[in-house]
Design a protein around this motif. Structure first.
Motif, PDB file in Angstrom:
ATOM      1  N   GLU A   1      56.181  29.556 -24.260  1.00 38.62           N
ATOM      2  CA  GLU A   1      56.771  28.316 -23.782  1.00 38.62           C
ATOM      3  C   GLU A   1      55.739  27.199 -24.354  1.00 38.62           C
ATOM      4  OE1 GLU A   1      59.703  27.924 -23.178  1.00 38.62           O
ATOM      5  OE2 GLU A   1      59.798  29.907 -23.158  1.00 38.62           O
ATOM      6  N   GLU A   2      54.226  27.614 -24.312  1.00 35.29           N
ATOM      7  CA  GLU A   2      53.479  26.550 -24.732  1.00 35.29           C
ATOM      8  C   GLU A   2      53.351  26.258 -25.981  1.00 35.29           C
ATOM      9  OE1 GLU A   2      49.823  27.525 -21.411  1.00 35.29           O
ATOM     10  OE2 GLU A   2      49.959  28.878 -23.031  1.00 35.29           O
ATOM     11  N   ALA A   3      53.408  27.504 -26.830  1.00 34.45           N
ATOM     12  CA  ALA A   3      53.797  27.429 -28.175  1.00 34.45           C
ATOM     13  C   ALA A   3      54.808  26.357 -28.527  1.00 34.45           C
ATOM     14  CB  ALA A   3      53.748  28.705 -28.978  1.00 34.45           C
ATOM     15  N   LYS A   4      55.922  26.651 -28.384  1.00 38.31           N
ATOM     16  CA  LYS A   4      57.150  25.877 -28.387  1.00 38.31           C
ATOM     17  C   LYS A   4      56.884  24.501 -28.317  1.00 38.31           C
ATOM     18  CE  LYS A   4      61.857  27.096 -27.511  1.00 38.31           C
ATOM     19  NZ  LYS A   4      62.700  28.013 -26.781  1.00 38.31           N
ATOM     20  N   ALA A   5      56.112  24.133 -27.130  1.00 38.84           N
ATOM     21  CA  ALA A   5      56.076  22.908 -26.893  1.00 38.84           C
ATOM     22  C   ALA A   5      54.977  21.951 -27.683  1.00 38.84           C
ATOM     23  CB  ALA A   5      55.275  22.730 -25.305  1.00 38.84           C
ATOM     24  N   LEU A   6      54.419  22.591 -28.589  1.00 41.14           N
ATOM     25  CA  LEU A   6      53.507  22.341 -29.384  1.00 41.14           C
ATOM     26  C   LEU A   6      54.310  21.810 -31.040  1.00 41.14           C
ATOM     27  CD1 LEU A   6      50.505  24.372 -28.835  1.00 41.14           C
ATOM     28  CD2 LEU A   6      50.417  21.863 -28.766  1.00 41.14           C
ATOM     29  N   ARG A   7      55.489  22.287 -30.792  1.00 44.39           N
ATOM     30  CA  ARG A   7      56.206  21.621 -32.179  1.00 44.39           C
ATOM     31  C   ARG A   7      56.011  20.285 -32.351  1.00 44.39           C
ATOM     32  NH1 ARG A   7      61.166  20.817 -34.765  1.00 44.39           N
ATOM     33  NH2 ARG A   7      61.784  22.250 -36.275  1.00 44.39           N
ATOM     34  N   GLY A   8      55.736  19.768 -33.493  1.00 43.13           N
ATOM     35  CA  GLY A   8      55.422  18.358 -33.781  1.00 43.13           C
ATOM     36  C   GLY A   8      54.210  17.642 -33.444  1.00 43.13           C
TER      37      GLY A   8
ATOM     38  N   GLY B   1      48.199  19.322 -33.508  1.00 47.05           N
ATOM     39  CA  GLY B   1      46.970  18.724 -33.584  1.00 47.05           C
ATOM     40  C   GLY B   1      46.488  18.742 -32.386  1.00 47.05           C
ATOM     41  N   GLU B   2      47.162  18.669 -31.082  1.00 49.61           N
ATOM     42  CA  GLU B   2      46.574  18.639 -29.808  1.00 49.61           C
ATOM     43  C   GLU B   2      46.468  19.935 -29.171  1.00 49.61           C
ATOM     44  OE1 GLU B   2      49.807  16.805 -27.168  1.00 49.61           O
ATOM     45  OE2 GLU B   2      50.220  15.391 -28.866  1.00 49.61           O
ATOM     46  N   ALA B   3      46.690  21.016 -29.843  1.00 53.28           N
ATOM     47  CA  ALA B   3      46.215  22.228 -29.559  1.00 53.28           C
ATOM     48  C   ALA B   3      44.762  22.826 -29.728  1.00 53.28           C
ATOM     49  CB  ALA B   3      47.153  23.419 -29.855  1.00 53.28           C
TER      50      ALA B   3
END
Ligand SMILES: C[S@@+](CC[C@H](N)C(=O)[O-])C[C@H]1O[C@@H](n2cnc3c(N)ncnc32)[C@H](O)[C@@H]1O
Length: 237
Positions: free
Chosen positions: A42-49, A52-54
């Motif tokens: 779910e964290e990976a999915k939320a990073l779509r777009g 850079g914030e990861a």
């Protein structure tokens, strides 16, 4: 459970078994508890777009599919601190091993390991997000009957064409020539140029600069057994 082939059930870590039965696999709980560099699904999915914030800083995003224990991912992240690296791995234990490798090499600023199913990569990466793509020894070790389960497929090539930025490079290493043939054929129907194809890289060299590579865990097993590993190099037009 490793899945091969895309089914119609969207991929998530939040299915009831994963939440209520962590005893099914000790690495399931461990991967959820580790925190960065692990990204649960779910964290990976939320990073779509907003990948850079990861990372410690926004930089071009290099993606490895199925990094296994992370030798390549962490090694390349160490060679290239000017790029961000994320692996997409489905198996909980390998996610944990990969995270340990990232920590051991001290590349936690520019490397992450996401637990996700590579048949659903469009969930993670917006069009043009990927500056480089790497696939090393993809499963399954296909028999003819596994054709529909082969990730190196028209589905994968179409996803890569959309996700990769113009000029981005795609590298495949595999012990299985069928994987090269399948990706090369699928890429011919997409905006890719063939930069190189080498059979038996141990003897004939990699199509890319040899110093810009890391021997993967599986690759080293094949080298030890004196079995050939092959390489395909493509550029997104
Ligand atoms: C043969 S291993 C190669 C590991 C590593 N790349 C290497 O060369 O040593 C294939 C890897 O792909 C992962 N994998 C298989 N199917 C996957 C999928 N659908 N999504 C993400 N990873 C997958 C496996 O769990 C495994 O780690």
């Amino acid at each position: 459970m490793t899945q091969f082939g895309r089914n119609n059930v969207p991929f998530t870590d939040l299915d009831p078994d994963h939440v209520s039965r962590p005893d099914l696999n000790p690495y399931l709980r461990l991967h959820r508890e580790m925190g960065p560099p692990v990204l649960i699904a779910e964290e990976a999915k939320a990073l779509r777009g907003r990948w850079g914030e990861a990372f410690a800083k926004p930089q071009p995003l290099q993606v490895e599919i199925g990094p296994g224990n992370g030798f390549f991912l962490a090694g390349m992240a160490a060679k290239h601190p000017e790029q961000n690296w994320v692996g997409v791995e489905i198996r909980f234990k390998r996610v944990v091993l990969c995270a340990k490798k990232i920590n051991a090499l001290g590349v936690g600023g520019n490397a992450r390991i996401a637990r996700y199913d590579a048949w659903w990569l469009e969930d993670l990466f917006e069009p043009g997000a990927v500056a480089g793509l790497y696939v090393n020894h993809p499963d399954p070790w296909a028999k003819d009957s596994d054709e529909k389960k082969r990730l190196m497929s028209p589905h994968f090539a179409a996803w890569a064409a959309e996700a990769m930025a113009p000029g981005a490079l795609l590298r495949l290493k595999s012990d299985h020539l069928n994987n090269l043939d399948a990706l090369q054929a699928a890429a011919a129907a997409q905006p890719f140029d063939l930069l190189g194809r080498v059979e038996d890289i141990e003897h004939n060299g990699t199509p890319w600069p040899v110093e810009d590579d890391v021997i993967t865990n599986y690759q080293s097993k094949f080298i030890k057994r004196k079995l050939p590993v092959h390489a395909l190099w493509l550029r997104r037009r």
